[in-house]
Design an enzyme around this catalytic site. Sequence first.
Site, short mmCIF file in Angstrom:
data_model
loop_
_atom_site.label_atom_id
_atom_site.label_comp_id
_atom_site.label_asym_id
_atom_site.label_seq_id
_atom_site.Cartn_x
_atom_site.Cartn_y
_atom_site.Cartn_z
N LYS A 62 27.91 -14.91 -42.64
CA LYS A 62 26.97 -13.79 -42.69
C LYS A 62 25.67 -14.27 -43.32
CE LYS A 62 27.01 -9.21 -41.89
NZ LYS A 62 27.44 -8.63 -40.60
N THR B 201 32.65 -10.95 -40.32
CA THR B 201 31.42 -11.17 -41.07
C THR B 201 31.06 -9.94 -41.91
OG1 THR B 201 29.98 -10.47 -39.24
CG2 THR B 201 30.58 -12.80 -39.36
N ASP B 202 31.46 -8.75 -41.48
CA ASP B 202 31.24 -7.57 -42.32
C ASP B 202 32.05 -7.66 -43.60
OD1 ASP B 202 30.01 -4.79 -42.47
OD2 ASP B 202 32.13 -4.32 -42.75
N ARG C 169 16.79 6.43 -60.88
CA ARG C 169 16.80 5.57 -59.71
C ARG C 169 15.91 4.35 -59.96
NH1 ARG C 169 12.78 8.18 -55.06
NH2 ARG C 169 10.97 8.50 -56.42
N VAL D 75 6.79 9.27 -57.00
CA VAL D 75 5.70 8.33 -56.83
C VAL D 75 4.35 9.05 -56.90
CG1 VAL D 75 4.68 6.60 -55.30
CG2 VAL D 75 7.16 6.81 -55.46
N GLN D 76 4.29 10.26 -56.36
CA GLN D 76 3.03 11.00 -56.34
C GLN D 76 2.46 11.17 -57.74
OE1 GLN D 76 5.79 11.69 -54.68
NE2 GLN D 76 5.38 12.57 -52.65
N ASN E 156 7.31 3.45 -50.69
CA ASN E 156 8.43 3.56 -51.62
C ASN E 156 9.51 2.59 -51.16
OD1 ASN E 156 10.20 4.36 -53.57
ND2 ASN E 156 10.16 6.53 -53.03
N HIS F 24 12.80 0.84 -50.97
CA HIS F 24 14.09 1.39 -51.35
C HIS F 24 15.08 0.30 -51.74
CE1 HIS F 24 12.85 5.37 -50.20
NE2 HIS F 24 12.54 4.97 -48.99
#
Length: 279
Positions: free
Chosen positions: A10, A55-56, A173, A215-216, A242, A244
């Site tokens: 992978k 591979t997963d 977060r 973020v604002q 943003n 992630h």
Amino acid sequence: MPLIRNSYGKGRVRIMRVDRDSPRHQVRELTVQCMLTGAFDAAYTAGDNRKVVATDSIKNIVNIVARDHVGLDNEAYCEVLARYFLDRYEHVDAVEITASETRWVRIAVDGAPHDHAYVLDGNGHPVVKVSASRAGTTIVSGISGFTFLKTTESGWEDYWFDEATTLKPTADRLFATAMEASWRWSQPPASYPEANAAVLAEALKVFATTYSPGVQNTLYLMGEAVLAAVPEIAEISFACPNKHYLPIDLSPFGRAFDGQVFTPTDEPHGQIECTIARS
């Protein structure tokens, strides 16, 4: 025809490990390739996949080992990861782990490295735009692709909910962005390099030391701080995707998410833009 050699695995498994065991967090972001060699000839020559580790599954193991060893240096993590395959699968003869690090360095706030806020190493490209006519000249300075993150003190709650909403609110977060910013001068500063450095220092100080409800709001507060610190700037504009870092669900493997392992992803991303000017 003889099968001379083979390997599989992978590639581009992106993993962010966040060591949160103390108030001073440590981040290690890697892009990992994991290749196996062993008793896999039959998969090639006869379509017999019975010994092939999917591979997963290899990707899942990269994440599992990351979760179990968030504090290890990259070299030690890769060694533990390779040993995991050899110990678990007798028919695997060799493992090759290649890991490329995305390096983050701590933001300096008032001269001291911050506990949980970072900028990308080797970061950003300064830009200048001059517009001149017989009526006058406008000078705009800025920076492109300036990337920074913090591992906590950021949330997203109390937003509009309707039938299209699937995102869950959170008060904690990981916040990351690659900022495009430009600021228009009303008059020349005593030193452009020093003033431009002050723009970034003030913006990053706000980012690192204030809780972000979104973020604002963070962009607005950064702009306010810049205008207060550098009087020669008339207005400042931000455009911030943003970026992630998605929590990895390891509950199928008996491991809870505790803010320590994430998948970095750039697309799709939120795009937040604003301009803050003097009254």
